[in-house]
Design an enzyme around this catalytic site. Structure first.
Site, PDB file in Angstrom:
ATOM      1  N   ASP A  13      -7.345  -7.550   0.483  1.00 18.22           N
ATOM      2  CA  ASP A  13      -7.694  -6.263   1.076  1.00 18.22           C
ATOM      3  C   ASP A  13      -6.741  -5.889   2.201  1.00 18.22           C
ATOM      4  OD1 ASP A  13      -9.048  -3.932   1.535  1.00 18.22           O
ATOM      5  OD2 ASP A  13     -10.931  -4.845   2.121  1.00 18.22           O
ATOM      6  N   CYS A 242      -8.981   0.772   2.201  1.00 18.94           N
ATOM      7  CA  CYS A 242      -8.878   1.159   0.798  1.00 18.94           C
ATOM      8  C   CYS A 242      -7.829   2.250   0.637  1.00 18.94           C
ATOM      9  CB  CYS A 242     -10.224   1.660   0.278  1.00 18.94           C
ATOM     10  SG  CYS A 242     -10.160   2.241  -1.424  1.00 18.94           S
ATOM     11  N   ASN A 251     -10.916  -4.188   7.949  1.00 21.35           N
ATOM     12  CA  ASN A 251     -12.102  -5.029   7.829  1.00 21.35           C
ATOM     13  C   ASN A 251     -12.493  -5.600   9.188  1.00 21.35           C
ATOM     14  OD1 ASN A 251     -12.367  -5.733   4.619  1.00 21.35           O
ATOM     15  ND2 ASN A 251     -10.258  -5.389   5.221  1.00 21.35           N
TER      16      ASN A 251
END
Length: 309
Positions: A13, A242, A251
């Site tokens: 991510d 994203c 995050n």
């Protein structure tokens, strides 16, 4: 004593969200160093077409490398059945498929509506079931944009509950709730975790994937813990976001999360002093890339002692 399972998602991510490509050897060093610090699970990459995310082109090599680290659970993201086939061939131990609760986001992210994604889940579940038990990967569906969407706005909680049940019915071993866009608040987290658990079973929802876009990441993590969540995703230095959700920043910071948990008396199995040194690998490989976190800046407080088994 509460044991919380930490899943490090930075190599996937985090790195998919920046334009530069971290060298393979630096990724290996990062994964090895975090595992040595006691992080039990690392999402090492995603099986997406390299033409879309060149940052993830070496995922199969990373799976092979990480599987050689004793005690480490090796996780990957797969966007569809083809990605799952590649993940199985590589020997991945855990696969997560993103299933966006916002249909608009789903079309942007994986180019499929809800009906089509449920079809992919069924096909992947059949693929997983066909594997020998000894090498069968754990298949989780991440309910992305579960708390809101930067494209659609609010997401109907009734639909999240319904689609969570549909994903389980289609063959997922469990679902996780993802605050892809950083919209969640603690009351919402508690309510939605409670509702989804009631629908699919308490043992079918264990994981939260949270972003700290508006500074509520740790508060939301704590809210999840109070509702029985036992696995939390986090990213070293807060890297992540994203690419298909505008404005969705990083995050929750792995270092800050583990400090909070250990300070509360929860056990993570992660040596925080060792973990804080891992950031150097990222700064050396990606000079100038912004990293976040209060604990790395402030250091550990005087007299801080980690929980031991």
């Amino acid at each position: 004593m509460t044991r919380i399972h930490i899943s490090e998602v930075g190599p996937r991510d985090g790195l998919q969200s920046i334009s530069r490509v971290m060298p393979l050897e630096a990724k290996k060093a990062w994964i090895a160093a975090e595992a040595a610090a006691g992080v039990p699970e690392i999402e090492v990459g995603s099986f997406v077409p390299p033409s879309l995310l060149p940052q993830m082109a070496d995922t199969a090599e990373l799976v092979a490398f990480a599987k050689g680290i004793e005690g480490l659970a090796v996780a990957v993201l797969v966007p569809n059945f083809k990605g799952a086939e590649r993940a199985v061939a590589a020997g991945s131990q855990k696969m997560s498929l993103p299933f966006s609760m916002s249909e608009t986001h789903s079309l942007k992210n994986v180019r499929k509506d809800h009906v089509a994604v449920l079809g992919e889940i069924r096909a992947i579940a059949e693929l997983v079931a066909a594997q020998p038990p000894s090498t069968r990967p754990h298949f989780e569906v991440g309910l992305a944009t579960a708390f809101g969407c930067t494209i659609e706005g609010p997401v109907d909680e009734d639909n999240v509950v319904r689609l969570a049940a549909a994903a389980i019915e289609a063959g997922a071993a469990e679902v996780g709730l993802s605050d892809t866009t950083g919209y969640a608040n603690p009351a919402q987290v508690k309510r939605l975790v409670r509702r989804v658990k009631a629908e699919v079973g308490a043992d079918r929802l264990n994981t939260l994937h949270l972003h700290n876009t508006r500074g509520l990441g740790l508060a939301n993590a704590l809210a999840g813990l109070e509702e029985g969540i036992t696995t939390l995703d986090a990213s070293l230095g807060g890297l992540g976001g994203c690419p298909f959700a505008p404005g969705a920043s990083g995050n929750i910071v792995t270092e800050d999360l583990i400090f909070m948990l250990e300070a509360m008396g929860c056990q993570t199995g992660v040596d925080l002093e060792k973990l804080l040194k891992v950031r150097g690998i990222i700064t050396d490989a990606l000079p100038g890339e912004p990293l976040y976190g209060f604990t790395p800046d402030a250091g550990l407080p005087l007299g801080f002692a980690q929980v031991t088994a």
